[in-house]
Design a protein around this motif. Structure first.
Motif, PDB file in Angstrom:
ATOM      1  N   THR A 168       0.869  -1.169   0.000  1.00  0.00           N
ATOM      2  CA  THR A 168       0.000   0.000   0.000  1.00  0.00           C
ATOM      3  C   THR A 168       0.910   1.224   0.000  1.00  0.00           C
ATOM      4  O   THR A 168       2.124   1.104   0.196  1.00  0.00           O
ATOM      5  N   PHE A 169       0.312   2.386  -0.227  1.00  0.00           N
ATOM      6  CA  PHE A 169       1.120   3.576  -0.467  1.00  0.00           C
ATOM      7  C   PHE A 169       0.616   4.778   0.318  1.00  0.00           C
ATOM      8  O   PHE A 169      -0.595   5.018   0.381  1.00  0.00           O
ATOM      9  N   THR A 170       1.564   5.514   0.907  1.00  0.00           N
ATOM     10  CA  THR A 170       1.254   6.800   1.515  1.00  0.00           C
ATOM     11  C   THR A 170       2.192   7.830   0.882  1.00  0.00           C
ATOM     12  O   THR A 170       3.409   7.643   0.874  1.00  0.00           O
ATOM     13  N   PHE A 171       1.583   8.876   0.328  1.00  0.00           N
ATOM     14  CA  PHE A 171       2.358   9.924  -0.338  1.00  0.00           C
ATOM     15  C   PHE A 171       2.439  11.148   0.559  1.00  0.00           C
ATOM     16  O   PHE A 171       1.452  11.515   1.209  1.00  0.00           O
ATOM     17  N   LEU A 172       3.606  11.785   0.578  1.00  0.00           N
ATOM     18  CA  LEU A 172       3.743  13.065   1.264  1.00  0.00           C
ATOM     19  C   LEU A 172       3.915  14.140   0.191  1.00  0.00           C
ATOM     20  O   LEU A 172       4.927  14.170  -0.522  1.00  0.00           O
ATOM     21  N   ASP A 173       2.905  14.998   0.083  1.00  0.00           N
ATOM     22  CA  ASP A 173       2.913  16.042  -0.941  1.00  0.00           C
ATOM     23  C   ASP A 173       3.166  17.391  -0.275  1.00  0.00           C
ATOM     24  O   ASP A 173       2.411  17.792   0.605  1.00  0.00           O
ATOM     25  N   THR A 174       4.211  18.070  -0.713  1.00  0.00           N
ATOM     26  CA  THR A 174       4.499  19.386  -0.120  1.00  0.00           C
ATOM     27  C   THR A 174       4.127  20.527  -1.063  1.00  0.00           C
ATOM     28  O   THR A 174       4.334  21.689  -0.742  1.00  0.00           O
ATOM     29  N   THR A 175       3.552  20.182  -2.230  1.00  0.00           N
ATOM     30  CA  THR A 175       3.220  21.224  -3.215  1.00  0.00           C
ATOM     31  C   THR A 175       1.810  21.772  -3.002  1.00  0.00           C
ATOM     32  O   THR A 175       1.460  22.816  -3.529  1.00  0.00           O
ATOM     33  N   GLY A 176       0.982  21.023  -2.293  1.00  0.00           N
ATOM     34  CA  GLY A 176      -0.430  21.405  -2.168  1.00  0.00           C
ATOM     35  C   GLY A 176      -1.245  21.028  -3.395  1.00  0.00           C
ATOM     36  O   GLY A 176      -2.423  21.353  -3.492  1.00  0.00           O
ATOM     37  N   ASN A 177      -0.601  20.329  -4.330  1.00  0.00           N
ATOM     38  CA  ASN A 177      -1.270  20.023  -5.591  1.00  0.00           C
ATOM     39  C   ASN A 177      -0.968  18.595  -6.043  1.00  0.00           C
ATOM     40  O   ASN A 177      -0.413  18.376  -7.112  1.00  0.00           O
ATOM     41  N   PRO A 178      -1.338  17.609  -5.218  1.00  0.00           N
ATOM     42  CA  PRO A 178      -0.995  16.220  -5.559  1.00  0.00           C
ATOM     43  C   PRO A 178      -1.833  15.714  -6.723  1.00  0.00           C
ATOM     44  O   PRO A 178      -2.967  16.150  -6.919  1.00  0.00           O
ATOM     45  N   SER A 179      -1.293  14.785  -7.484  1.00  0.00           N
ATOM     46  CA  SER A 179      -2.069  14.229  -8.607  1.00  0.00           C
ATOM     47  C   SER A 179      -2.022  12.714  -8.659  1.00  0.00           C
ATOM     48  O   SER A 179      -2.502  12.125  -9.620  1.00  0.00           O
ATOM     49  N   ALA A 180      -1.444  12.066  -7.638  1.00  0.00           N
ATOM     50  CA  ALA A 180      -1.297  10.605  -7.709  1.00  0.00           C
ATOM     51  C   ALA A 180      -2.651   9.922  -7.920  1.00  0.00           C
ATOM     52  O   ALA A 180      -2.765   8.992  -8.701  1.00  0.00           O
ATOM     53  N   GLY A 181      -3.682  10.387  -7.197  1.00  0.00           N
ATOM     54  CA  GLY A 181      -5.025   9.850  -7.429  1.00  0.00           C
ATOM     55  C   GLY A 181      -5.229   8.438  -6.929  1.00  0.00           C
ATOM     56  O   GLY A 181      -6.191   7.767  -7.300  1.00  0.00           O
ATOM     57  N   ILE A 182      -4.352   7.969  -6.060  1.00  0.00           N
ATOM     58  CA  ILE A 182      -4.381   6.579  -5.608  1.00  0.00           C
ATOM     59  C   ILE A 182      -3.637   6.550  -4.281  1.00  0.00           C
ATOM     60  O   ILE A 182      -2.802   7.411  -4.019  1.00  0.00           O
ATOM     61  N   GLY A 183      -3.974   5.593  -3.432  1.00  0.00           N
ATOM     62  CA  GLY A 183      -3.312   5.512  -2.127  1.00  0.00           C
ATOM     63  C   GLY A 183      -3.736   6.645  -1.211  1.00  0.00           C
ATOM     64  O   GLY A 183      -4.672   7.394  -1.503  1.00  0.00           O
ATOM     65  N   GLU A 184      -3.018   6.787  -0.093  1.00  0.00           N
ATOM     66  CA  GLU A 184      -3.310   7.869   0.851  1.00  0.00           C
ATOM     67  C   GLU A 184      -2.348   9.014   0.594  1.00  0.00           C
ATOM     68  O   GLU A 184      -1.133   8.805   0.521  1.00  0.00           O
ATOM     69  N   VAL A 185      -2.875  10.209   0.452  1.00  0.00           N
ATOM     70  CA  VAL A 185      -2.015  11.365   0.201  1.00  0.00           C
ATOM     71  C   VAL A 185      -2.092  12.301   1.412  1.00  0.00           C
ATOM     72  O   VAL A 185      -3.184  12.712   1.803  1.00  0.00           O
ATOM     73  N   VAL A 207      -1.297  15.852   2.397  1.00  0.00           N
ATOM     74  CA  VAL A 207      -0.948  17.145   1.803  1.00  0.00           C
ATOM     75  C   VAL A 207      -0.349  18.011   2.905  1.00  0.00           C
ATOM     76  O   VAL A 207      -0.991  18.252   3.932  1.00  0.00           O
ATOM     77  N   ASP A 208       0.882  18.417   2.700  1.00  0.00           N
ATOM     78  CA  ASP A 208       1.649  18.994   3.805  1.00  0.00           C
ATOM     79  C   ASP A 208       2.508  20.166   3.343  1.00  0.00           C
ATOM     80  O   ASP A 208       3.735  20.157   3.500  1.00  0.00           O
ATOM     81  N   PRO A 209       1.886  21.213   2.795  1.00  0.00           N
ATOM     82  CA  PRO A 209       2.695  22.330   2.286  1.00  0.00           C
ATOM     83  C   PRO A 209       3.446  23.062   3.399  1.00  0.00           C
ATOM     84  O   PRO A 209       4.453  23.720   3.119  1.00  0.00           O
ATOM     85  N   GLU A 210       2.997  22.952   4.634  1.00  0.00           N
ATOM     86  CA  GLU A 210       3.654  23.651   5.742  1.00  0.00           C
ATOM     87  C   GLU A 210       4.637  22.758   6.503  1.00  0.00           C
ATOM     88  O   GLU A 210       5.136  23.151   7.563  1.00  0.00           O
ATOM     89  N   ASN A 211       4.892  21.549   5.971  1.00  0.00           N
ATOM     90  CA  ASN A 211       5.834  20.639   6.632  1.00  0.00           C
ATOM     91  C   ASN A 211       5.494  20.375   8.093  1.00  0.00           C
ATOM     92  O   ASN A 211       6.346  20.466   8.974  1.00  0.00           O
ATOM     93  N   GLN A 212       4.252  20.005   8.316  1.00  0.00           N
ATOM     94  CA  GLN A 212       3.825  19.749   9.704  1.00  0.00           C
ATOM     95  C   GLN A 212       3.537  18.279   9.965  1.00  0.00           C
ATOM     96  O   GLN A 212       3.335  17.889  11.108  1.00  0.00           O
ATOM     97  N   HIS A 213       3.478  17.479   8.887  1.00  0.00           N
ATOM     98  CA  HIS A 213       2.947  16.120   9.052  1.00  0.00           C
ATOM     99  C   HIS A 213       3.959  15.014   8.778  1.00  0.00           C
ATOM    100  O   HIS A 213       3.583  13.867   8.571  1.00  0.00           O
TER     101      HIS A 213
END
Lengths: 384, 384
Positions: free
Chosen positions: A36-53, A55-61
């Motif tokens: 399974t997959f967990t993505f860490l997105d720092t752009t605020g604009n994820p596009s993976a569309g699958i798995g758990e994303v 969204v962490d633009p403020e680097n808090q998570h």
């Protein structure tokens, strides 16, 4: 845990730094392995569309992300090295921080190429407009000047047709250190995709020929019908040297120029699955995505042989006529679930054929169905 | 909407009735086409592990499900026909309710085979233990008696070695109508996977040979090295007749027996992607899953040719030694993210080889790594 259970324990949840199309394709290759997959997105604009994303633009998570994952990889190498080192304190990261540090700094990269005996185009490192002018004169114009860090897809670069353009180029790039490279009279741009496992096993894909327009990859074709086996072996030895030196785990991409006499000059490398390896999804026994995941979780690597002549056609900015593309025999569409936007990679089409001549015909048919697709040009076209 | 945009509009969200491994593999094949997936699970125990799953054991959320989806398909044909007809009032359902009605009733199925001139084993329909005894005597024992409805994977069946066992068999099955079939002296069990598009286009995969143990599929191998092309053509014509008669859209699987003289007798069909077609994921140009999705959303169908000799090996009940399985060259693991349980399909391994002899060797190596995997037996083994 019984011995039987231990044997089929493999890393379950893969953490991916970044959540774009490369992460998406990693996930699609990993579900069949039980991941399974967990993505860490720092752009605020994820596009993976699958798995758990996350969204962490403020680097808090980051801590929450690390709690969820068994092993970490990434789809984008322009990450702060300190961040990757910090993650390495908690979870295994493949490829490791040293690979990232080298790949995001052109001076370190060239120095490593030099030290390992991997030929490159002639280059100079400069730290002022005056040094840039001197390097341009010494190398012979045209030259290309590139920022040492943060380069990606042709950004932070300038071509100098004469040393007198040094000040303008220096100002336009706006960095404190540049690398200046002589132009190479190359016959073609090629790339190597190789994979190294946790145990040091290395496998190599057949070399691909790449066609860029405006710094953006448009076509990759593999295998190459006119490739001397000794050239493939040389490329294998170059990339193996890099993999071993970096104690690398996962897919490494190495872009090279091939000159008229057949020799290879290393251009740059990327410590991740790579657009020029997308042809492997339909054209090779095991895709680069599956092999990257096999590597990062310590599984044996898959066969890398090409199944048939294959060409990857990028879809940039605007979608093509997808129904018509799929009507061409043995074409395979890979959409990234992204909205149209100029210059954006939206999808690719893999075209498979029983001969390179047939492949060329089919790729030309694709080209007509994809907005702004440039004419395909293969160095070996006249031999077909 | 511009003409350009209209061209690449394809059905976006696919609704799937059922949320098991077939739905999971449909989703993995559909993301690259730009699809998303919503599953409707009525068992309370979904395992797709991907997409959005609506768990609906009380049948309360059908409207919400239908609101989300553009087109509906299913991974399990034992659905109430009335439910499917109700859904058809709101959204397109492929394959349609008529295919489900026929496939879930053995009498309707046999009647259709008869009407289309598709040979079957001799059979009788009986509605009492007395009729069962008479049919067994007439057909010649052994015979197999099967409930007309709700049969799945060997459930609701009994073998009669003598007419005197009729009462016991009748009681054990506990249905009001049975179909009684003569045993066939077959050389092998084979299956056809074919796909029909919305526009009536039909494509056929190469026939596979299947090995069942205890009513559960264990191995499928394709293509068959000893198959007379005329036999494949006959099978193509049978399944085409079914597809056209049912105005079918999507993948249809037809299981057949091949007798000593080469002729084919239809056993049963399934209106969905099928376990005996899983080899296509790594062994054919386009997988059955991708082609099913192309069909249901009106896209051109993909090439069905085999790439190389391929064998699908099911993993049942207990996981195998996955790392060792992946160490066998050109093997591909497809796990379903399900917990171990006796008789449960947990995964399959696709083994690809350059010859059938090499394939057999590799499949035997797999067999040793999968608990309780039976010895592989191919009808054509002696010819290799």
């Amino acid at each position: 845990m019984s011995a039987q259970s231990a044997k089929h324990m493999i890393a379950k949840n893969i953490g991916v730094l970044g959540a774009g199309q490369l992460g998406r394709m990693l996930a699609l290759a990993g579900y069949p392995l039980g991941n399974t997959f967990t993505f860490l997105d720092t752009t605020g604009n994820p596009s993976a569309g699958i798995g758990e994303v996350i969204v962490d633009p403020e680097n808090q998570h980051l801590a929450a992300f690390l709690d969820k994952v068994d092993v970490v990889t990434y789809e984008f190498e322009h990450l702060p090295v300190e961040l990757v080192k910090q993650i390495e304190q908690h979870k295994p990261v493949y490829p490791g921080s040293r690979a990232i540090a080298v790949c995001q700094n052109r001076v370190e990269e060239k120095t490593l190429f030099d030290r390992l005996g991997i030929p490159t185009p002639a280059y100079r490192v400069v730290e002022s407009a005056e040094q840039l002018a001197a390097a341009a004169a010494e190398l012979g114009c045209p030259v290309v000047a590139k920022s040492v860090t943060e380069g990606y897809d042709g950004k932070g670069q300038a071509v100098l047709k004469a040393p007198e353009q040094a000040q303008e180029a220096w100002d336009s790039i706006g960095h404190t250190q540049l690398i200046v490279e002589a132009f190479v009279d190359f016959v073609r741009e090629v790339s190597m995709i190789a994979v190294r496992g946790r145990d040091g096993e290395v496998v190599f894909y057949p070399m691909a020929e790449n066609q860029h327009v405006g710094g953006i990859l448009r076509y990759s074709v593999a295998p190459l019908p006119d490739l001397d086996p000794s050239v493939q072996q040389t490329a294998d030895s170059y990339i193996r040297a890099l993999l071993d030196e970096l104690d690398y785990v996962g897919v490494l991409a190495l872009e090279l120029f091939q000159t008229r006499d057949g020799s290879l000059l290393a251009n740059e490398m990327a410590p991740r699955v790579h657009n020029s390896g997308h042809w492997t999804m339909d054209g090779a026994a095991t895709s680069q995505f599956e092999n990257h995941l096999r590597a990062v979780q310590g599984l044996p690597l898959g066969a890398t042989n090409a199944i048939a002549p294959t060409c990857m056609v990028n879809v940039i900015g605007l979608e093509g006529d997808n129904a018509a593309l799929l009507a061409i025999a043995d074409t395979h569409l890979h959409r990234y679930d992204k909205a149209e936007r100029p210059g954006r990679k939206l999808a690719h089409v893999n075209v498979v054929a029983s001969s390179h001549a047939e492949l060329l015909e089919k790729v030309r048919a694709c080209q007509a169905l994809i907005p702004d697709a440039p004419p395909v040009e293969w160095s070996f076209e006249s031999t077909l």
